[in-house]
Design an enzyme around this catalytic site. Structure first.
Site, short mmCIF file in Angstrom:
data_model
loop_
_atom_site.label_atom_id
_atom_site.label_comp_id
_atom_site.label_asym_id
_atom_site.label_seq_id
_atom_site.Cartn_x
_atom_site.Cartn_y
_atom_site.Cartn_z
N ASP A 196 0.79 -1.33 0.02
CA ASP A 196 -0.02 -0.03 -0.10
C ASP A 196 0.88 1.42 -0.08
O ASP A 196 0.36 2.33 -0.43
CB ASP A 196 -0.92 -0.11 1.21
N GLY A 260 -10.44 1.83 8.04
CA GLY A 260 -9.51 2.67 8.25
C GLY A 260 -9.79 3.77 7.01
O GLY A 260 -10.65 3.51 6.03
N GLY A 381 -17.08 5.22 1.82
CA GLY A 381 -17.35 6.17 0.77
C GLY A 381 -18.20 5.68 -0.35
O GLY A 381 -18.86 6.18 -1.24
N GLU A 431 -9.26 -2.95 -4.29
CA GLU A 431 -7.88 -3.29 -3.99
C GLU A 431 -7.56 -4.76 -4.28
O GLU A 431 -6.38 -4.97 -5.01
CB GLU A 431 -7.65 -3.18 -2.44
#
Length: 446
Positions: A196, A260, A381, A431
């Site tokens: 990441d 997160g 989101g 991801e």
């Protein structure tokens, strides 16, 4: 609650298979070190010309094969891409996905339990069901100061990961449990570590350095790394497609909101600032993590109130954030419902959360010359329209407004009104798809 599946997922937020999503776009701005491994070509039974990357690591011959698109005698279509296993281990969840050509999901296993002894059983079952993967890509949250590009995962890299695990204690140890299980069960295929931190590896010194003594920075490696990079790489490529512009021509603020949370400034296709720093604890308020807090308060707790360092670490990582503010839940869906029912602490938690989001977005915009779009990703989101609305309604200084449309499909979408001064874009979390892209890209370059 504070699961960090890609630092993005909250328990129960899963929306099923994402097999319809395509793997379009580039591998992102990250580079990879040159490899001395040489490709070998063969012809399979259908006549397709296939590429086999032979990699030698620790005395083992590893290979990744892919065939050029060609139709076999049975009518099947052979492609350049063999199946790739993607392992995405969070602090309390595990997602295993086998991707085929075009990013289609061929098999998957999702568990909302911490990766542990069960990881090897889950992998064994997935491999038993098939198809057999030709390579494996692993999400690693923190690469530390040395691992600054996605890389083949050999014993030397594995040893380095042990050294950086303490920088992301909620994430890296769990990921390494899965790495070790996968390498044991798949010793004959290449494994790739996807970090990441790579997306933010080009931060300027002004955005990267902490104002602490040189000795601390040089001896301990204190600096800002940034996280959620795989999520941002995927969202950047998809947002560029939606906006009809190349990533290199965009100035964006991107916000990843999940277990997160972080914000990132992208200028000309590259990360130039981000709210997370040395660890994934810095920055915005999160589900169970505090986000940024005055260091003076922490030294006061240590020296003035005699709290133990490990207790403070546990509280800030596991018992803070939305959970601490509300006293009931770290899940924004629960808090929206509770606020509607008159719960004042739930209302406070959401007010603090959205205020910190706006502050983070405004701070990221300071690194841009213009704002071409605001991009939301991560599971909050993506599927929490109330949060998007409250964040944007309070950012009129940047030309943003409320009145956003709810997301109607699980695909990249513009939710602002047509002709909005600053478009608001929602990109479903990707991801795992980005790890698939990066793994294939690295092996194809080898």
């Amino acid at each position: 609650m504070g699961t960090d599946q890609g630092d993005a997922s909250l328990p129960g937020r899963g929306r099923g298979s994402k097999s319809a999503r395509l793997e379009a776009g580039s591998a992102g701005p990250e580079g990879a070190p040159p490899s001395t491994d040489r490709p070998v070509f063969r012809v399979d039974q259908s006549g397709a010309r296939c590429r086999s990357v032979q990699a030698r690591r620790d005395g083992h011959a590893l290979s990744f094969e892919g065939c050029s698109r060609n139709e076999g005698e049975d009518g099947s279509v052979h492609t350049r891409s063999s199946p790739v296993l993607v392992a995405d281990a969070g602090s309390s969840s595990l997602r295993l996905t086998v991707f085929g050509d075009g990013g289609h999901v061929l098999n998957e296993h999702h568990s909302e339990s911490p990766p542990g002894k069960g990881a090897i059983q889950a992998l064994r079952q997935l491999l038993k069901e098939g198809p057999p993967p030709a390579a494996a890509g692993h999400r690693i949250v923190h690469g530390g100061p040395e691992l600054r590009s996605h890389t083949l995962l050999d014993d030397a890299v594995r040893a380095r990961l042990t050294q950086v695990a303490e920088l992301a204690p909620l994430h890296v140890p769990q990921a390494l449990t899965v790495v070790d299980a996968a390498r044991e069960l798949l010793p004959g295929v290449p494994h790739v570590a996807c970090f990441d931190t790579v997306f933010h590896s080009g931060l300027t010194a002004a955005a990267r350095e902490y104002a602490v003594p040189t000795g601390w920075r040089e001896t301990y490696g204190l600096r800002r790394y940034g996280f959620h990079g795989l999520s941002y790489a995927w969202a950047l490529a998809r947002a560029a497609e939606l906006l009809g512009r190349r990533p290199e021509r965009l100035h964006l603020v991107m916000v990843h909101l999940g277990g997160g949370c972080s914000a990132c400034a992208v200028r000309d296709g590259r990360s130039v600032d981000t709210t997370m720093g040395f660890t994934p604890l810095e920055g915005l308020v999160m589900s169970r993590r505090s986000g940024s807090i005055d260091p003076g308060a922490l030294t006061w707790l240590l020296t003035g109130k005699n709290l133990a360092a490990n207790e403070i670490e546990d509280v800030l990582n596991q018992r803070s954030g939305l959970l601490a503010l509300s006293g009931t839940s770290g899940d924004t869906r629960d808090l929206v419902r509770s606020r509607t029912a008159g719960d004042e602490r739930a209302a406070l938690a959401l007010d603090v959360f959205t205020h910190q989001c706006r502050r983070g977005i405004a701070g990221m915009a300071a690194s841009l010359s213009r704002l071409d779009a605001l991009v939301f990703t991560g599971e909050i989101g993506e599927d929490q329209p109330e949060i998007r609305e409250e964040v944007c309604a309070g950012l009129s200084v940047f030309g943003l407004t409320g009145g956003l449309r709810p997301l109607v499909a699980e695909r990249p979408e513009m939710v602002s009104e047509p002709g909005a001064r600053v478009p608001v874009v929602v990109i479903p979390t990707g991801e795992a798809q980005q790890i698939n892209v990066e793994t294939r890209a690295l092996l194809n370059r080898a």
